[in-house]
Scaffold this motif. Structure first.
Motif, PDB file in Angstrom:
ATOM      1  N   UNK A 162       0.720  -1.247   0.053  1.00  0.00           N
ATOM      2  CA  UNK A 162      -0.056  -0.060   0.253  1.00  0.00           C
ATOM      3  C   UNK A 162       0.883   1.341  -0.057  1.00  0.00           C
ATOM      4  N   UNK A 163       0.825   2.249  -0.717  1.00  0.00           N
ATOM      5  CA  UNK A 163       1.332   3.396  -0.995  1.00  0.00           C
ATOM      6  C   UNK A 163       0.668   4.667  -0.802  1.00  0.00           C
ATOM      7  N   UNK A 164       1.043   5.529  -0.027  1.00  0.00           N
ATOM      8  CA  UNK A 164       0.335   6.628   0.374  1.00  0.00           C
ATOM      9  C   UNK A 164       1.189   7.890   0.259  1.00  0.00           C
ATOM     10  N   UNK A 165       0.519   9.142   0.003  1.00  0.00           N
ATOM     11  CA  UNK A 165       1.545  10.510   0.227  1.00  0.00           C
ATOM     12  C   UNK A 165       1.545  11.032   1.517  1.00  0.00           C
ATOM     13  N   UNK A 166       2.702  10.845   2.171  1.00  0.00           N
ATOM     14  CA  UNK A 166       2.736  11.402   3.512  1.00  0.00           C
ATOM     15  C   UNK A 166       2.746  12.946   3.519  1.00  0.00           C
ATOM     16  N   UNK A 167       2.163  13.471   4.529  1.00  0.00           N
ATOM     17  CA  UNK A 167       2.091  14.853   4.679  1.00  0.00           C
ATOM     18  C   UNK A 167       3.431  15.574   4.889  1.00  0.00           C
ATOM     19  N   UNK A 168       4.134  14.851   5.260  1.00  0.00           N
ATOM     20  CA  UNK A 168       5.844  15.386   5.396  1.00  0.00           C
ATOM     21  C   UNK A 168       6.325  15.672   3.913  1.00  0.00           C
ATOM     22  N   UNK A 169       5.777  14.985   2.906  1.00  0.00           N
ATOM     23  CA  UNK A 169       6.442  15.181   1.545  1.00  0.00           C
ATOM     24  C   UNK A 169       5.301  15.699   0.565  1.00  0.00           C
ATOM     25  N   UNK A 170       3.984  15.834   0.915  1.00  0.00           N
ATOM     26  CA  UNK A 170       3.015  16.329   0.013  1.00  0.00           C
ATOM     27  C   UNK A 170       1.822  17.375   0.871  1.00  0.00           C
ATOM     28  N   UNK A 185       2.655  -9.355  -6.995  1.00  0.00           N
ATOM     29  CA  UNK A 185       1.919  -9.145  -5.807  1.00  0.00           C
ATOM     30  C   UNK A 185       1.166  -7.993  -5.779  1.00  0.00           C
ATOM     31  N   UNK A 186      -0.076  -7.895  -5.406  1.00  0.00           N
ATOM     32  CA  UNK A 186      -1.089  -6.854  -5.605  1.00  0.00           C
ATOM     33  C   UNK A 186      -0.422  -5.287  -4.826  1.00  0.00           C
ATOM     34  N   UNK A 187      -0.737  -4.553  -5.665  1.00  0.00           N
ATOM     35  CA  UNK A 187      -0.302  -2.970  -4.886  1.00  0.00           C
ATOM     36  C   UNK A 187      -1.510  -2.108  -5.283  1.00  0.00           C
ATOM     37  N   UNK A 188      -1.389  -1.269  -4.379  1.00  0.00           N
ATOM     38  CA  UNK A 188      -2.502  -0.374  -4.387  1.00  0.00           C
ATOM     39  C   UNK A 188      -2.165   1.173  -3.730  1.00  0.00           C
ATOM     40  N   UNK A 189      -2.599   2.311  -4.136  1.00  0.00           N
ATOM     41  CA  UNK A 189      -2.241   3.568  -3.750  1.00  0.00           C
ATOM     42  C   UNK A 189      -3.610   3.707  -2.521  1.00  0.00           C
ATOM     43  N   UNK A 190      -3.506   4.609  -1.591  1.00  0.00           N
ATOM     44  CA  UNK A 190      -4.404   4.908  -0.753  1.00  0.00           C
ATOM     45  C   UNK A 190      -4.004   6.554  -0.343  1.00  0.00           C
ATOM     46  N   UNK A 191      -5.068   7.138   0.318  1.00  0.00           N
ATOM     47  CA  UNK A 191      -4.970   8.591   0.372  1.00  0.00           C
ATOM     48  C   UNK A 191      -4.133   8.859   2.004  1.00  0.00           C
TER      49      UNK A 191
END
Length: 667
Positions: A224-232, A275-281
């Motif tokens: 699972x991949x998300x945009x961290x507030x420290x970066x975005x 393997x499955x991969x998905x973005x999340x908020x």
């Protein structure tokens, strides 16, 4: 053409100046300075073509990017004229196109824009043509949304990662920072098991595809991949889009073009994830995180394992017809040699910075150069090809399929590929460039080797074409945070450029135009192949070091001799250039042929383009590369790759020498 008349001026003092400067090592380098009112800020680096984090301020001196050197000569009157900034209203797309909410590859909107570009090329008599491919793209299933289940929470993200493996898996939730090898090694050093886990990763630092590949190599079950507030710094409910194919092009026709699927046997790219991969908020990530690792969100992060989590990816493959559109201005002396300028036009959302600006610059450069030929008497020696690519967001699919279709002629005729994707993502106070053969030393820019997610990368690492990408960004930033989101629209880019988007697009057009026209105008290609010598010396030293650590009985002397042969061949070319009459057309053509052979000769002939598409010995990916040999731990399998790499390098050196009777026989 009033809006683009006066397209360029003589070396344009208004925007940028190129002057040869002496350096401590005695070489000449090109200094790039912006307009007098520009602030020379050295912070930042090159943006990637997906979200990436900001980094600390770096040295003001640009460092060496891998590749050879394109030297701009100064003191000559340029054929370029000043680009009219006011003409960048809506960036020359038809107004209806600027307002399109989406123009995904193969869609009605995408084809509408393709037809518009085709007609624009027709207007200036560029003999346009269309290259059609039938590709497989992966999209979410409208009937079965992707889901993430964590305790009582059930999330259905809008964003997704194309070419993810599908299915449902369950595992222990583990936070893995950016998913780089060093991040995952830290977890293993602390006895945190990654096998069958679901890795929660922050977007940035490396591509989505590399994050997923690293996780799979450690035995993770899903990512699972998300945009961290420290970066975005944007809304916490912003969806991320991207792809996870560790490669480029249609992954279901690796190594050959997707003209018609019935022509070729069914196969899959080795770069497809298993393997499955998905973005999340960011909001979803906040709900998943519990305690133990501090980050940019309001929650704290768990370093080790957490509760079990379920990830369900139901993406489906769809067949799409995509159109690449081309126009050409034919050369008057060597029309069979050409410079290609290209830009993708598709986007997940509006894609203003990623696709609209680059496509607009492409169209207006085509118009301006055509007018120079028609009205100003400009006679380019070589041809200029303008290319509009589709399916760029899926991993340079359109461009790669074209390369695969015409590899036998492209690699011997394309002098340079200049990417116009993402050329403006901020103010012009800071000039950033990421490239392979063009090396610029200046107080306002910073260099990087080309990364796998750069749109120009397939041209270099797969086809052996010298390639360049460049970008203007804002001070103190390293990336444009809105790539891969619905927030990449005109208002956000205008904010990033301090409402100088039109001005910066003009500057980018002029810079690209100067590169292209110098390459098609001069008799001798100003590519200094000797710039590879330092890179090779360092790479060979790393292999020596590795072999001395692990295997005393193997002697890599032959590799060092091949490196020496390469160095002597570059000296030979430079000596021949100094001693040749550059007014002699045939002499220049022979010298140019020797120079142009280098990148292609560095492609390994010993690996399959299906399994290892990025065959470049120095800049590719795979066991054939010098970098991979320097990192190997399997000494039993070292001998053959080392021997093949040695002969690959020696063959490149032989190709540069030219005459067979002058070949270096020392090895």
């Amino acid at each position: 053409m009033d809006r683009v008349r006066s397209a360029f001026n003589s070396m344009s003092e208004r925007y940028s100046r190129f002057t040869l400067q002496p350096a401590e090592d005695g070489e000449r380098h090109v200094e790039v300075k912006l307009s007098d009112d520009a602030v020379e800020d050295s912070a930042g680096g090159s943006p990637s073509f997906r979200p990436a984090p900001r980094r600390q301020q770096q040295s003001t001196l640009c460092y060496l990017a891998l590749g050879t050197l394109l030297i701009f000569l100064t003191g000559k009157k340029s054929v370029l004229k000043e680009l009219e900034k006011e003409s960048f209203d809506c960036l020359w797309f038809p107004r209806s196109a600027c307002d399109l909410p989406r123009r995904s590859a193969g869609s009605v909107e995408d084809k509408f824009l393709a037809n518009h570009i085709f007609k624009e090329f027709q207007k200036v008599e560029m003999d346009p043509w269309t290259d059609i491919h039938y590709v497989q793209l992966q999209t979410p299933d409208s009937q079965r949304p992707n889901r993430v289940r964590f305790g009582a929470d059930v999330f259905e993200p809008t964003g997704y990662l194309a070419y993810s493996a599908t299915g449902q898996v369950q595992g222990k939730l583990v936070y893995g920072n950016y998913g780089r090898p060093q991040d995952l090694d830290v977890l293993q050093d602390k006895n945190v098991s990654l096998r069958d886990s679901v890795l929660l990763l922050r977007a940035g630092q490396i591509s989505f595809a590399e994050q997923v590949d690293n996780a799979a190599a450690k035995g993770a079950a899903a990512v699972l991949i998300y945009p961290d507030a420290q970066d975005y710094q944007y809304r916490a409910d912003t969806a991320l889009y991207g792809h996870v194919h560790l490669g480029s092009g249609d992954p279901y026709t690796p190594g050959f073009p997707s003209f018609n699927h019935t022509q070729f046997p069914p196969t899959k790219s080795s770069g497809l994830p298993k393997i499955p991969a998905q973005t999340i908020t960011a909001n979803m990530a906040t709900a998943l995180l519990r305690s133990g690792f501090k980050g940019g969100l309001s929650a704290t992060y768990r370093l080790g394992g957490g509760e079990n989590i379920s990830v369900e990816v139901n993406n489906v493959l769809v067949n799409k017809e995509i159109h690449n559109v081309f126009g050409v201005i034919k050369g008057f002396v060597d029309p069979d040699q050409y410079v290609v300028l290209g830009a993708q036009r598709d986007a997940w959302g509006s894609g203003y910075a990623k696709a609209t600006v680059g496509t607009s610059v492409l169209i207006e450069l085509a118009k301006a150069v055509s007018e120079m030929v028609e009205k100003d008497g400009f006679r380019p020696r070589r041809s200029v090809v303008f290319a509009s690519w589709s399916a760029g967001d899926y991993g340079s699919v359109g461009a790669t399929e074209w390369l695969e279709a015409y590899m036998s002629s492209i690699d011997k005729r394309v002098v340079t590929y200049i990417s116009l994707d993402g050329v403006v993502v901020g103010e012009y106070r800071l000039f950033i460039t990421r490239l392979t053969f063009l090396i610029i030393y200046a107080n306002v820019c910073r260099m990087r080797p080309m990364s796998i997610d750069d749109p120009a990368y397939p041209f270099l690492a797969m086809s052996g074409v010298p390639s360049v990408s460049f970008h203007f960004i804002s001070p103190n930033t390293e990336a444009y945070m809105y790539y891969g989101t619905d927030l990449d629209h005109k208002d956000h880019l205008d904010y990033q450029t301090n409402h100088r988007t039109s001005e910066m697009a003009a500057t980018a057009a002029q810079f690209a135009g100067q590169m292209a026209l110098r390459l098609v105008h001069d008799r001798l290609l100003r590519l200094d192949v000797s710039r590879y010598n330092g890179v090779l010396t360092k790479a060979v030293a790393q292999i020596y070091k590795r072999i001395n650590q692990l295997l005393k009985g193997l002697n890599p002397t032959w590799l060092n001799r091949a490196r020496g042969a390469f160095q002597r061949a570059t000296i030979s070319i430079n000596n021949d250039i100094r001693n040749s009459n550059l007014d002699d057309k045939e002499a220049c053509r022979i010298l140019n042929g020797r120079i142009m052979s280098v990148e292609h000769a560095l492609l390994s002939p010993y690996v399959s383009p299906v399994e290892t598409p990025y065959r470049h010995l120095l800049l590719g990916r795979g066991p054939h590369t010098l970098a991979s040999i320097a990192e190997t731990t399997d000494m039993e399998q070292l001998h053959t790759p080392l021997a093949l790499a040695t002969w690959n390098l020696q063959g490149c050196a032989n190709g540069m020498v030219g005459n067979i009777w002058d070949l270096d026989e020392e090895i």
